[in-house]
Design an enzyme around this catalytic site. Structure first.
Site, mmCIF file in Angstrom:
data_model
loop_
_atom_site.group_PDB
_atom_site.id
_atom_site.type_symbol
_atom_site.label_atom_id
_atom_site.label_comp_id
_atom_site.label_asym_id
_atom_site.label_seq_id
_atom_site.Cartn_x
_atom_site.Cartn_y
_atom_site.Cartn_z
ATOM 1 N N ASP A 158 38.612 48.436 35.979
ATOM 2 C CA ASP A 158 37.310 48.951 36.396
ATOM 3 C C ASP A 158 36.882 50.100 35.490
ATOM 4 O O ASP A 158 37.337 51.237 35.639
ATOM 5 C CB ASP A 158 37.384 49.431 37.851
ATOM 6 C CG ASP A 158 37.415 48.259 38.811
ATOM 7 O OD1 ASP A 158 36.507 47.411 38.728
ATOM 8 O OD2 ASP A 158 38.342 48.195 39.636
ATOM 9 N N ASP A 176 34.647 41.302 44.636
ATOM 10 C CA ASP A 176 35.214 42.603 44.276
ATOM 11 C C ASP A 176 34.848 43.670 45.299
ATOM 12 O O ASP A 176 33.686 44.048 45.425
ATOM 13 C CB ASP A 176 34.701 42.989 42.879
ATOM 14 C CG ASP A 176 35.425 44.186 42.288
ATOM 15 O OD1 ASP A 176 36.364 44.697 42.935
ATOM 16 O OD2 ASP A 176 35.046 44.606 41.182
HETATM 17 C C1 DX5 Z 1 34.714 49.096 42.799
HETATM 18 C C2 DX5 Z 1 35.623 48.316 41.873
HETATM 19 C C3 DX5 Z 1 36.661 47.497 42.560
HETATM 20 C C4 DX5 Z 1 37.609 48.274 43.409
HETATM 21 C C5 DX5 Z 1 38.416 47.364 44.249
HETATM 22 O O1 DX5 Z 1 33.710 49.691 42.074
HETATM 23 O O2 DX5 Z 1 34.840 47.432 41.092
HETATM 24 O O3 DX5 Z 1 37.369 46.696 41.631
HETATM 25 O O4 DX5 Z 1 38.444 49.097 42.674
HETATM 26 O O5 DX5 Z 1 39.218 48.154 45.055
HETATM 27 P P1 DX5 Z 1 39.440 47.896 46.598
HETATM 28 O O6 DX5 Z 1 40.178 46.590 46.694
HETATM 29 O O7 DX5 Z 1 40.232 49.054 47.022
HETATM 30 O O8 DX5 Z 1 38.083 47.817 47.248
HETATM 31 ZN ZN ZN Z 2 35.865 45.837 39.781
#
Ligand code: DX5
Ligand code: ZN
Length: 218
Positions: free
Chosen positions: A35, A175
């Site tokens: 990310d 996501d």
């Molecule tokens: C949010 C990111 C995600 C996030 C997912 O902006 O794109 O990839 O890190 O994390 P969780 O699974 O904790 O929601």
């Molecule tokens: Zn992401």
């Protein structure tokens, strides 16, 4: 259809990244989700291409890079050179989307387009024959550990229906806020890739947690 799990390393501590990558390398996961945030497109700042290229030396898993940044055209080469296998950028940036997709595809890298929760899926209809994957954000991008937005399930259903009806080869990646329950909702709606961050990293053993999530959905 097979379900792919793409662990988001944002769920782990940055002080431990080498360990995280080596654990994921030992697990059955195929993808690792990065990310990238610029503190501008989203209100958080994470890491850039150097971080990705350093970790590239540690594993051959597929690097699924999610750019939550403006000025994608300007920085794209750096993310290509860093060893990304899939580069997904956001529809909401103010740039020439066709041009960016072309540039990614020319490098033999998979291209993806992501939409925020408030963006309707119809906005990206015209790019679906050009990309390899879409990311449907099920949280507001910027931070891990948020709750899954159930109102996005209809969007997953609609885009999946459209992709099937038109015989397109596009993966649907979900996501944000993924766990067993929200993952199942998403898969039932037509998704085939699940990003999972905090849900995996809060468990005591990342390898077991990742393998269990894969087995659950396959
Ligand atoms: C949010 C990111 C995600 C996030 C997912 O902006 O794109 O990839 O890190 O994390 P969780 O699974 O904790 O929601
Ligand atoms: Zn992401």
């Amino acid at each position: 259809m097979k379900t792919i799990i793409s662990p988001s390393i944002l769920g782990g501590s940055f002080s431990n990244m080498e360990k995280t990558i080596s654990e994921l390398d030992m697990s059955k996961v195929e993808y690792i989700h990065f990310d990238v945030m610029d503190g501008d497109f989203v209100p958080n700042l994470t890491f850039g291409p150097q971080f990705i290229s350093d970790l590239r030396l540690k594993t051959n898993k597929i690097f699924d890079v999610h750019l939550m940044i403006h000025r994608v055209d300007k920085f794209l080469d750096d993310y290509i050179k860093a060893g990304s296998n899939i580069i997904t950028f956001h529809y909401e940036i103010d740039e020439n989307i066709n041009h960016i997709i072309d540039r990614i595809k020319k490098e033999n890298i998979k291209a993806g387009i992501a939409i925020k929760p408030n963006t309707s899926w119809e906005k990206i209809k015209k790019y679906l024959h050009l990309v390899d994957q879409v990311i449907i954000m099920t949280v507001e991008p910027g931070f891990g550990g948020q709750s899954f937005l159930t109102d996005q399930v209809e969007k997953i259903k609609s885009i999946s229906h459209y992709i099937k009806k038109n015989n397109l080869k596009v993966d649907i990646e979900i996501d944000g806020g993924v766990n067993y329950d929200t993952g199942k909702l998403s898969i039932d709606a037509g998704a085939n890739i699940l990003v999972a961050g905090s849900f995996l990293f809060k468990q005591s053993n990342l390898i077991d947690a990742s393998n269990k999530l894969i087995d659950f959905f396959n």
